[in-house]
Design a protein around this motif. Sequence first.
Motif, PDB file in Angstrom:
ATOM      1  N   ARG A  26     -27.485   4.724  12.200  1.00  0.00           N
ATOM      2  CA  ARG A  26     -28.389   4.687  13.346  1.00  0.00           C
ATOM      3  C   ARG A  26     -27.882   5.577  14.483  1.00  0.00           C
ATOM      4  O   ARG A  26     -28.660   6.318  15.102  1.00  0.00           O
ATOM      5  N   ARG A  27     -26.578   5.512  14.749  1.00  0.00           N
ATOM      6  CA  ARG A  27     -26.022   6.352  15.812  1.00  0.00           C
ATOM      7  C   ARG A  27     -26.172   7.839  15.478  1.00  0.00           C
ATOM      8  O   ARG A  27     -26.471   8.656  16.355  1.00  0.00           O
ATOM      9  N   ALA A  28     -25.985   8.185  14.209  1.00  0.00           N
ATOM     10  CA  ALA A  28     -26.143   9.587  13.799  1.00  0.00           C
ATOM     11  C   ALA A  28     -27.583  10.036  13.993  1.00  0.00           C
ATOM     12  O   ALA A  28     -27.841  11.152  14.477  1.00  0.00           O
TER      13      ALA A  28
ATOM     14  N   GLY B  25     -31.608  13.088  16.895  1.00  0.00           N
ATOM     15  CA  GLY B  25     -32.897  13.014  17.588  1.00  0.00           C
ATOM     16  C   GLY B  25     -34.066  12.768  16.661  1.00  0.00           C
ATOM     17  O   GLY B  25     -35.153  13.318  16.839  1.00  0.00           O
ATOM     18  N   ILE B  26     -33.836  11.938  15.650  1.00  0.00           N
ATOM     19  CA  ILE B  26     -34.903  11.636  14.692  1.00  0.00           C
ATOM     20  C   ILE B  26     -35.148  10.131  14.661  1.00  0.00           C
ATOM     21  O   ILE B  26     -34.264   9.340  14.972  1.00  0.00           O
ATOM     22  N   PRO B  27     -36.369   9.715  14.287  1.00  0.00           N
ATOM     23  CA  PRO B  27     -36.646   8.278  14.141  1.00  0.00           C
ATOM     24  C   PRO B  27     -35.757   7.687  13.061  1.00  0.00           C
ATOM     25  O   PRO B  27     -35.325   8.396  12.135  1.00  0.00           O
ATOM     26  N   PHE B  28     -35.494   6.399  13.149  1.00  0.00           N
ATOM     27  CA  PHE B  28     -34.598   5.755  12.187  1.00  0.00           C
ATOM     28  C   PHE B  28     -35.107   4.365  11.844  1.00  0.00           C
ATOM     29  O   PHE B  28     -35.573   3.617  12.716  1.00  0.00           O
ATOM     30  N   TYR B  29     -35.017   4.030  10.560  1.00  0.00           N
ATOM     31  CA  TYR B  29     -35.421   2.708  10.091  1.00  0.00           C
ATOM     32  C   TYR B  29     -34.398   2.195   9.087  1.00  0.00           C
ATOM     33  O   TYR B  29     -33.664   2.971   8.473  1.00  0.00           O
ATOM     34  N   CYS B  30     -34.372   0.907   8.917  1.00  0.00           N
ATOM     35  CA  CYS B  30     -33.530   0.270   7.902  1.00  0.00           C
ATOM     36  C   CYS B  30     -34.457  -0.441   6.925  1.00  0.00           C
ATOM     37  O   CYS B  30     -35.262  -1.295   7.351  1.00  0.00           O
ATOM     38  N   TRP B  31     -34.399  -0.067   5.672  1.00  0.00           N
ATOM     39  CA  TRP B  31     -35.276  -0.643   4.654  1.00  0.00           C
ATOM     40  C   TRP B  31     -34.490  -1.596   3.766  1.00  0.00           C
ATOM     41  O   TRP B  31     -33.400  -1.273   3.288  1.00  0.00           O
TER      42      TRP B  31
ATOM     43  N   ALA C  23     -34.846  11.203   5.211  1.00  0.00           N
ATOM     44  CA  ALA C  23     -33.415  11.430   4.981  1.00  0.00           C
ATOM     45  C   ALA C  23     -32.719  10.098   4.738  1.00  0.00           C
ATOM     46  O   ALA C  23     -32.680   9.239   5.627  1.00  0.00           O
ATOM     47  N   ALA C  24     -32.191   9.925   3.529  1.00  0.00           N
ATOM     48  CA  ALA C  24     -31.432   8.715   3.211  1.00  0.00           C
ATOM     49  C   ALA C  24     -30.056   8.833   3.868  1.00  0.00           C
ATOM     50  O   ALA C  24     -29.272   9.707   3.527  1.00  0.00           O
ATOM     51  N   MET C  25     -29.781   7.962   4.821  1.00  0.00           N
ATOM     52  CA  MET C  25     -28.547   8.044   5.602  1.00  0.00           C
ATOM     53  C   MET C  25     -27.665   6.835   5.283  1.00  0.00           C
ATOM     54  O   MET C  25     -27.963   5.704   5.681  1.00  0.00           O
ATOM     55  N   SER C  26     -26.589   7.095   4.542  1.00  0.00           N
ATOM     56  CA  SER C  26     -25.701   6.016   4.090  1.00  0.00           C
ATOM     57  C   SER C  26     -24.787   5.511   5.185  1.00  0.00           C
ATOM     58  O   SER C  26     -24.226   4.433   5.083  1.00  0.00           O
TER      59      SER C  26
ATOM     60  N   GLU D 147     -39.913  17.830   9.745  1.00  0.00           N
ATOM     61  CA  GLU D 147     -40.133  16.569  10.464  1.00  0.00           C
ATOM     62  C   GLU D 147     -39.356  15.478   9.728  1.00  0.00           C
ATOM     63  O   GLU D 147     -39.805  14.968   8.705  1.00  0.00           O
ATOM     64  N   VAL D 148     -38.200  15.145  10.256  1.00  0.00           N
ATOM     65  CA  VAL D 148     -37.267  14.279   9.541  1.00  0.00           C
ATOM     66  C   VAL D 148     -37.260  12.870  10.124  1.00  0.00           C
ATOM     67  O   VAL D 148     -37.235  12.684  11.343  1.00  0.00           O
ATOM     68  N   THR D 149     -37.248  11.895   9.248  1.00  0.00           N
ATOM     69  CA  THR D 149     -37.076  10.492   9.610  1.00  0.00           C
ATOM     70  C   THR D 149     -35.884   9.954   8.834  1.00  0.00           C
ATOM     71  O   THR D 149     -35.795  10.145   7.617  1.00  0.00           O
ATOM     72  N   GLY D 150     -34.965   9.299   9.511  1.00  0.00           N
ATOM     73  CA  GLY D 150     -33.795   8.728   8.852  1.00  0.00           C
ATOM     74  C   GLY D 150     -34.058   7.317   8.383  1.00  0.00           C
ATOM     75  O   GLY D 150     -34.778   6.556   9.038  1.00  0.00           O
TER      76      GLY D 150
END
Length: 388
Positions: free
Chosen positions: A77-79, A84-90, A24-27, A45-48
């Motif tokens: 990141r807070r969202a 409740g999903i993993p989050f990364y910054c690329w 999930a691309a999270m702006s 199975e979602v990863t942000g």
Amino acid sequence: MTDSLGFPGAPSGPRDGRRLRVLAAMSGGVDSAVAAARAAEAGHEVTGVHLALSANPQSFRTGARGCCTIEDSRDARRAADVIGIPFYCWDLAERFREDVVEDFIAEYEAGRTPNPCLRCNEKIKFAALLDKALALGFDAVCTGHYATVVLNEDGTRELHRASDMAKDQSYVLGVLDEKQLAHAMFPLGDTLTTKDEIRAEAERRGLAVAKKPDSHDICFIADGDTQGFLAKHLGTSEGDIVDETGTKIGTHEGAYGFTIGQRKGLRIGHPAPDGKPRYVLDISPVNNTVTVGPVEALDVTALTAIKPRWCGVAPEGVGTYTAQLRAHGGETSVTAELVGEELRVSFAEPVRGVAPGQAIVLYDGTRVVGSATIAATDRAPANAAHSG
């Protein structure tokens, strides 16, 4: 027809029973946060992931107006934590600079008017990001765009307008091909809900971005001053502003600071003989000249577009479609034909404000046929001398 990847848009399970690995691309905005939440609630199975698009985020927008700031990455990141999903910054800053920012500057320097959001979708969100996602084993990329992908019985996919035309964003997605559509998920596109209802949903989900303002301006122009941004990168270069006869009636500091159809900010010393407003008719980067004239001289009857991209199989022969010429513009009836690598388009009625560099997106009903970049225009017969 069913939605791509079996995703129905509502928080029930996938129609084909598959549990997909979704990136999930999270702006950092409300739409992408709700889209990620819906995908997770549907059983995927979602990863942000938040895309860092600037080597120096402070050089992009500050506050809550953009999609490329430090604040945005923190909001994303807070969202993700709430969902409740993993989050990364690329870090895609270098790719973004090359494919979007430098392209934007080069297009204006050449006298054209680009759409950076469309280019970002093509080159970043559904090329660089999707390629990386597939390489890591993800099945789909999920975004907060308002559009719909449908899966036909023969296995082909189509891109359609959102259920709510007021929020439809299919224009800026018209660059996606069928392979990219096969891995695209738009959870918001199939819902007839207002933006206020999306915000209310975000609030119910405990997402702090529920009240965050939408972004409307170009994310990489920090103060919203496009002309100042271009002047910084291209420098100032005084040139002439001329009327339809070629008579000099003013000066400017760079032809790149104008767009076809522009009325305000021309800074012309004296009015037209008939007292009516003047509009930008032509921009010539070769001699740094801007031509202005009456609004009637903007009437365009046909155009030629290049670099076509098809959301499926390329059409054959002459077809009748509707066309959209800007992200928030209306539709107009056209006939179009692909001749070699060029798209030839004729308008049923003359249209105005059409500029080389813009994208034209063709529709068959709600289905997006494809898009191309406008290269030249044909003006109405009485103004044939002003062909773009």
